[in-house]
Every structure is written in C-alpha cells, then in structure tokens.
Design a protein around this motif. Structure first.
Motif, PDB file in Angstrom:
ATOM      1  N   ILE A 312      12.703  31.042  -5.518  1.00 33.66           N
ATOM      2  CA  ILE A 312      13.912  30.385  -6.019  1.00 33.66           C
ATOM      3  C   ILE A 312      14.963  31.463  -6.270  1.00 33.66           C
ATOM      4  O   ILE A 312      14.721  32.436  -7.000  1.00 33.66           O
ATOM      5  N   HIS A 313      16.122  31.284  -5.661  1.00 36.44           N
ATOM      6  CA  HIS A 313      17.211  32.262  -5.830  1.00 36.44           C
ATOM      7  C   HIS A 313      18.167  31.746  -6.902  1.00 36.44           C
ATOM      8  O   HIS A 313      18.575  30.590  -6.866  1.00 36.44           O
ATOM      9  N   TYR A 314      18.531  32.614  -7.834  1.00 41.33           N
ATOM     10  CA  TYR A 314      19.494  32.212  -8.864  1.00 41.33           C
ATOM     11  C   TYR A 314      20.394  33.389  -9.207  1.00 41.33           C
ATOM     12  O   TYR A 314      19.906  34.464  -9.565  1.00 41.33           O
ATOM     13  N   GLN A 315      21.678  33.186  -9.032  1.00 41.67           N
ATOM     14  CA  GLN A 315      22.703  34.168  -9.395  1.00 41.67           C
ATOM     15  C   GLN A 315      22.353  35.586  -8.935  1.00 41.67           C
ATOM     16  O   GLN A 315      22.294  36.522  -9.731  1.00 41.67           O
ATOM     17  N   GLY A 316      22.073  35.710  -7.638  1.00 39.56           N
ATOM     18  CA  GLY A 316      21.899  37.042  -7.056  1.00 39.56           C
ATOM     19  C   GLY A 316      20.474  37.572  -7.046  1.00 39.56           C
ATOM     20  O   GLY A 316      20.212  38.646  -6.499  1.00 39.56           O
ATOM     21  N   THR A 317      19.530  36.861  -7.654  1.00 46.92           N
ATOM     22  CA  THR A 317      18.149  37.375  -7.706  1.00 46.92           C
ATOM     23  C   THR A 317      17.171  36.354  -7.136  1.00 46.92           C
ATOM     24  O   THR A 317      17.301  35.156  -7.387  1.00 46.92           O
ATOM     25  N   ASP A 318      16.198  36.846  -6.368  1.00 44.08           N
ATOM     26  CA  ASP A 318      15.094  36.002  -5.883  1.00 44.08           C
ATOM     27  C   ASP A 318      13.944  36.058  -6.887  1.00 44.08           C
ATOM     28  O   ASP A 318      13.519  37.159  -7.282  1.00 44.08           O
ATOM     29  N   TYR A 319      13.451  34.902  -7.276  1.00 43.96           N
ATOM     30  CA  TYR A 319      12.291  34.825  -8.179  1.00 43.96           C
ATOM     31  C   TYR A 319      11.150  34.200  -7.390  1.00 43.96           C
ATOM     32  O   TYR A 319      11.305  33.094  -6.860  1.00 43.96           O
ATOM     33  N   SER A 320      10.017  34.898  -7.287  1.00 46.62           N
ATOM     34  CA  SER A 320       8.933  34.378  -6.438  1.00 46.62           C
ATOM     35  C   SER A 320       7.671  34.097  -7.232  1.00 46.62           C
ATOM     36  O   SER A 320       7.319  34.828  -8.175  1.00 46.62           O
ATOM     37  N   LEU A 321       6.984  33.046  -6.805  1.00 44.98           N
ATOM     38  CA  LEU A 321       5.692  32.659  -7.387  1.00 44.98           C
ATOM     39  C   LEU A 321       4.568  33.239  -6.530  1.00 44.98           C
ATOM     40  O   LEU A 321       4.801  33.581  -5.366  1.00 44.98           O
ATOM     41  N   PRO A 322       3.361  33.298  -7.053  1.00 45.03           N
ATOM     42  CA  PRO A 322       2.221  33.738  -6.223  1.00 45.03           C
ATOM     43  C   PRO A 322       2.012  32.764  -5.051  1.00 45.03           C
ATOM     44  O   PRO A 322       2.519  31.642  -5.092  1.00 45.03           O
ATOM     45  N   PRO A 323       1.263  33.167  -4.012  1.00 45.59           N
ATOM     46  CA  PRO A 323       1.075  32.297  -2.836  1.00 45.59           C
ATOM     47  C   PRO A 323       0.555  30.907  -3.205  1.00 45.59           C
ATOM     48  O   PRO A 323      -0.285  30.765  -4.097  1.00 45.59           O
ATOM     49  N   SER A 324       1.058  29.901  -2.486  1.00 49.09           N
ATOM     50  CA  SER A 324       0.731  28.516  -2.833  1.00 49.09           C
ATOM     51  C   SER A 324      -0.712  28.155  -2.494  1.00 49.09           C
ATOM     52  O   SER A 324      -1.198  27.107  -2.928  1.00 49.09           O
ATOM     53  N   SER A 325      -1.415  29.010  -1.749  1.00 48.46           N
ATOM     54  CA  SER A 325      -2.821  28.687  -1.435  1.00 48.46           C
ATOM     55  C   SER A 325      -3.643  28.549  -2.725  1.00 48.46           C
ATOM     56  O   SER A 325      -4.632  27.825  -2.759  1.00 48.46           O
ATOM     57  N   GLY A 326      -3.190  29.179  -3.810  1.00 48.56           N
ATOM     58  CA  GLY A 326      -3.951  29.096  -5.065  1.00 48.56           C
ATOM     59  C   GLY A 326      -3.415  28.044  -6.035  1.00 48.56           C
ATOM     60  O   GLY A 326      -3.856  27.984  -7.186  1.00 48.56           O
ATOM     61  N   TRP A 327      -2.472  27.216  -5.619  1.00 41.77           N
ATOM     62  CA  TRP A 327      -1.867  26.227  -6.536  1.00 41.77           C
ATOM     63  C   TRP A 327      -2.754  24.986  -6.612  1.00 41.77           C
ATOM     64  O   TRP A 327      -2.766  24.154  -5.702  1.00 41.77           O
ATOM     65  N   THR A 328      -3.442  24.836  -7.709  1.00 41.96           N
ATOM     66  CA  THR A 328      -4.472  23.796  -7.776  1.00 41.96           C
ATOM     67  C   THR A 328      -3.897  22.383  -7.714  1.00 41.96           C
ATOM     68  O   THR A 328      -4.402  21.531  -6.986  1.00 41.96           O
ATOM     69  N   PHE A 329      -2.801  22.126  -8.458  1.00 45.81           N
ATOM     70  CA  PHE A 329      -2.269  20.765  -8.496  1.00 45.81           C
ATOM     71  C   PHE A 329      -1.675  20.366  -7.145  1.00 45.81           C
ATOM     72  O   PHE A 329      -1.983  19.311  -6.601  1.00 45.81           O
ATOM     73  N   CYS A 330      -0.816  21.231  -6.633  1.00 47.51           N
ATOM     74  CA  CYS A 330      -0.145  20.959  -5.354  1.00 47.51           C
ATOM     75  C   CYS A 330      -1.171  20.685  -4.250  1.00 47.51           C
ATOM     76  O   CYS A 330      -1.014  19.739  -3.463  1.00 47.51           O
ATOM     77  N   ASN A 331      -2.198  21.476  -4.207  1.00 49.23           N
ATOM     78  CA  ASN A 331      -3.182  21.338  -3.134  1.00 49.23           C
ATOM     79  C   ASN A 331      -4.024  20.068  -3.306  1.00 49.23           C
ATOM     80  O   ASN A 331      -4.281  19.343  -2.341  1.00 49.23           O
ATOM     81  N   ARG A 332      -4.383  19.773  -4.562  1.00 54.85           N
ATOM     82  CA  ARG A 332      -5.129  18.533  -4.819  1.00 54.85           C
ATOM     83  C   ARG A 332      -4.266  17.319  -4.447  1.00 54.85           C
ATOM     84  O   ARG A 332      -4.728  16.372  -3.814  1.00 54.85           O
ATOM     85  N   LEU A 333      -3.003  17.389  -4.851  1.00 54.22           N
ATOM     86  CA  LEU A 333      -2.058  16.313  -4.593  1.00 54.22           C
ATOM     87  C   LEU A 333      -1.876  16.070  -3.094  1.00 54.22           C
ATOM     88  O   LEU A 333      -1.972  14.942  -2.617  1.00 54.22           O
ATOM     89  N   SER A 334      -1.623  17.150  -2.366  1.00 52.08           N
ATOM     90  CA  SER A 334      -1.400  17.012  -0.925  1.00 52.08           C
ATOM     91  C   SER A 334      -2.596  16.384  -0.252  1.00 52.08           C
ATOM     92  O   SER A 334      -2.442  15.466   0.561  1.00 52.08           O
ATOM     93  N   SER A 335      -3.790  16.863  -0.585  1.00 43.00           N
ATOM     94  CA  SER A 335      -4.938  16.336   0.152  1.00 43.00           C
ATOM     95  C   SER A 335      -5.247  14.913  -0.310  1.00 43.00           C
ATOM     96  O   SER A 335      -5.597  14.065   0.512  1.00 43.00           O
ATOM     97  N   TYR A 336      -5.033  14.602  -1.594  1.00 44.15           N
ATOM     98  CA  TYR A 336      -5.284  13.221  -2.046  1.00 44.15           C
ATOM     99  C   TYR A 336      -4.304  12.259  -1.378  1.00 44.15           C
ATOM    100  O   TYR A 336      -4.686  11.212  -0.848  1.00 44.15           O
ATOM    101  N   LEU A 337      -3.010  12.614  -1.405  1.00 47.35           N
ATOM    102  CA  LEU A 337      -1.989  11.729  -0.823  1.00 47.35           C
ATOM    103  C   LEU A 337      -2.225  11.536   0.674  1.00 47.35           C
ATOM    104  O   LEU A 337      -2.077  10.439   1.208  1.00 47.35           O
ATOM    105  N   ASP A 338      -2.615  12.604   1.317  1.00 44.04           N
ATOM    106  CA  ASP A 338      -2.917  12.541   2.738  1.00 44.04           C
ATOM    107  C   ASP A 338      -4.045  11.548   3.029  1.00 44.04           C
ATOM    108  O   ASP A 338      -3.938  10.696   3.910  1.00 44.04           O
ATOM    109  N   ARG A 339      -5.101  11.647   2.278  1.00 40.57           N
ATOM    110  CA  ARG A 339      -6.245  10.751   2.480  1.00 40.57           C
ATOM    111  C   ARG A 339      -5.876   9.313   2.128  1.00 40.57           C
ATOM    112  O   ARG A 339      -6.230   8.371   2.826  1.00 40.57           O
ATOM    113  N   LEU A 340      -5.128   9.160   1.039  1.00 42.00           N
ATOM    114  CA  LEU A 340      -4.739   7.815   0.607  1.00 42.00           C
ATOM    115  C   LEU A 340      -3.858   7.143   1.653  1.00 42.00           C
ATOM    116  O   LEU A 340      -4.059   5.979   2.024  1.00 42.00           O
TER     117      LEU A 340
END
Ligand code: COI
Length: 356
Positions: A312-340
């Motif tokens: 996320i870029h804000y007022q001249g600076t990039d702020y980064s999160l760790p790689p999304s492969s370790g994001w538990t909620f996002c990954n659970r959500l994606s695979s659940y929604l996909d299956r549903l």
C-alpha cells in the motif's frame, strides 16, 4: 430448457463461435458467448424479453446514455464444477442492486423476477460457455442504458436492458499493489458512488492510469472531502485483518455495496471473527503495517474475487505486508468461496442458483 416464468422470445444463433475459443487463454472480458438478452422499456413498461445472437446493437448517436450518462451495470458469475453442474452465485443480490442504481440514476426499475428469469434462461442456453478450470468462470454483465433520441437534459423515457456473458479468467493474477489516492476523488457524499453507474468508472480512469504508470495496479480511494478515510478500490471493496478482527470501511452513499463484501463479512462472523464496519483512516492503516499489527489486506469483488493486497502506497512511501501465502484468513476464504461457488460445500445460506 429450465423453467422460467417469463415468456421469452428466443432466436438462437445458427453459427456458434464456441469452437474458436482459446480456453487456455481467456483473459478477462474479451471473449463473448453466443447469445445476449435484450429487453426494451418504452411507453412506461418493460416489453417481452428477447434472447438473440450476441452482436452489435444499432442506435442513434443522439441517445441520452451517450450524452448524459444514464447507464448502469452489474457483474456476477456462473461456475462449472467437475460434476458438470453450473451455478450462479447470489444473483438475487445483483437484481436488487441494479434497482438501487436505477433509482439513483432516475431510471426505471426492472422486476427482480424478470432479471432472474432472463438471466437463468441465457446462462442455460449458453451453458457450454461456462468454463471449468480453476479461477475461471462465466462473467455475466447485465446493464441498462437510456435510449431516447433527444438532446435536451431530462431523464430518458426509453431504455434497453441487456445481458451478455464472457468466459473469463481471474481479473488479477497474484498479489496487488495499491496507491492511496489523496488528490482525485471517485465519489462524494450525496453523489453517485453507491450506484454501479458507468460514469463512476469513467471518472476513475485518469487517476487509475496515473497510478498504474507509477507501478500500482489500482488505487485505494479516499473520501472526497478530507482524503483521510479509505473508501474502496477501483474494482473491489477492501478489507483488513488484524488478529481476530476483520475491518472494512462502512457502507455510505459514496461506497458500492459489494456482493462479495457481504459474503466475506457473513463468513467472517460465522467463523467467530470480530467484524468492524467503520471509518478506516489511511494513516491508521499504514501505521499498523509499520508496527506489524496488520496481518492481511485484500480486495473483494466479483471480477477480482479475493485479491491479496501486498503493498500500500501512502504519501510517498510503500508499506508492504509479508507474502500472502501465509495469510490464514484470506487463504481459507478463497478456497471456501471457491468450493462453495462450485457447489462443493453445503449451500446452507441459499447463495447458489443451480442452472444445469
Ligand atoms: C465486477 O467485479 O463485477 C465489476 O464490475 C468490477 C469491474 C470489472 C468493473
């Protein structure tokens, strides 16, 4: 043919284009299936729905949609699973939202049952166009626009409602980089941001292109007055997770109320998370990334599905999160929604409409 309550005039193509499709390279929104649905509004009423071969429509250059912007649309998807079943995800929500947009843009409402019956008939007819590979779907684009041939400024008295469909891949592949926009505005309180109005997207093109030239896939829009509060991204709502709390900008009249947004919040609540729909300050967000308090950020939309936001870029600076492969909620959500959506999870909420 599945049963529908509406009489529909169906004129089928005599030359299907399905054999010409490169299914391994669909992209997004460039391939169109064989048929489209067209319904005309004239003399104060909607006329008999028609399904006809997909192709150009003919109108005068004076139609009011082109000049004064009475044009609204929806986006939803149909999915095929390995048992060859086809489902449309939550179409009732789109039928309702189309009419919400219509009211704001001074356009006629379309009875929800007409929306749903023509949609079902169209997807059923073109069911062989629903792709089945992971990440792909049949994207459905209902839209309505003003067709009066009249140059005076007033609400049109005639409209077309049209649905066409496109087999598509994911809109974003991989993690997304966004820039918090603090100069341009997408929508203002009292404006049309809550409507899925074509003009909202047209007005966003220049700022989005500037952001893309700077290396960002999308903008994170802020409120038009102070530019301090996050609203939504160009093609999706946005959400953030910190520990067991999921927070997202609350819906106002300058934010589109997304169907995927609603689905994610429903699931998060069912899964025992604390869900906050509230004002989200831009400086709070980047402060949380700097302090290691923000675990996940993602966009939620029909085209975008669940799109992890890594930077996320804000007022001249990039702020980064760790790689999304370790994001538990996002990954659970994606695979659940996909299956549903593919009918592979029990549909306890009645979100799937089975077509074939
Ligand atoms: C959708 O997700 O359906 C949208 O309408 C977003 C975009 C493709 C305009």
């Amino acid at each position: 043919m599945i049963a529908t309550d509406q009489p529909i005039d169906i004129r089928m193509t005599t030359a299907s284009r399905i054999q010409e499709v490169d299914w391994s390279n669909l992209g997004f929104g460039r391939v169109f299936s064989d048929h489209m649905c067209v319904i005309r509004y004239e003399n104060g009423k909607w006329h008999t729905p028609g399904i006809e071969p997909y192709g150009p429509l003919h109108f005068s250059p004076a139609i009011s949609a082109l000049h004064y912007g009475q044009a609204i649309f929806e986006g939803l998807k149909a999915y095929r699973n390995e048992h060859n079943e086809v489902y449309i995800f939550r179409p009732d929500m789109n039928a309702r939202r189309l009419n919400h947009s219509a009211r704001r843009m001074c356009m006629p409402e379309l009875p929800e049952e007409v929306f749903l019956d023509t949609l079902k008939a169209l997807v059923h007819l073109d069911r062989n166009w629903v792709p089945g590979s992971p990440g792909s779907a049949l994207y459905i684009r209902p839209h309505m626009f003003a067709t009066d041939e009249y140059v005076g400024v007033r609400p049109s008295e005639s409209y077309l409602f049209v649905i066409f469909t496109c087999p598509v891949d994911r809109y974003y592949t991989g993690e997304v980089k966004v820039k918090i926009e603090t100069h341009y505005s997408r929508a203002v309180r009292g404006g049309t941001g809550e409507a899925k109005a074509a003009g909202n997207y047209g007005a966003a093109l220049l700022p989005a292109r500037i952001g893309q030239q700077e290396g960002y896939n999308q903008l994170l829009w802020t409120d038009a007055i102070s530019h301090e509060f996050i609203e939504e991204s160009g093609t999706m709502n946005v959400m953030f997770r910190s520990g067991n709390t999921l927070f997202t900008p609350m819906i106002t009249d300058s934010i589109l109320s997304g169907v995927t947004r609603d689905s994610v919040l429903t699931l998060a609540r069912e899964w025992g998370m604390v869900v906050e729909e509230r004002r989200v300050r831009a400086d709070e967000l980047v402060g949380m990334i700097s302090n290691g308090e923000l675990d996940e950020a993602f966009g939620a939309g029909t085209a975008a599905t669940i799109a992890p936001i890594r930077t996320i870029h804000y007022q001249g600076t990039d702020y980064s999160l760790p790689p999304s492969s370790g994001w538990t909620f996002c990954n659970r959500l994606s695979s659940y929604l996909d299956r549903l959506r593919h009918g592979l999870e029990p549909d306890t909420r009645g979100w799937n409409l089975r077509i074939a």
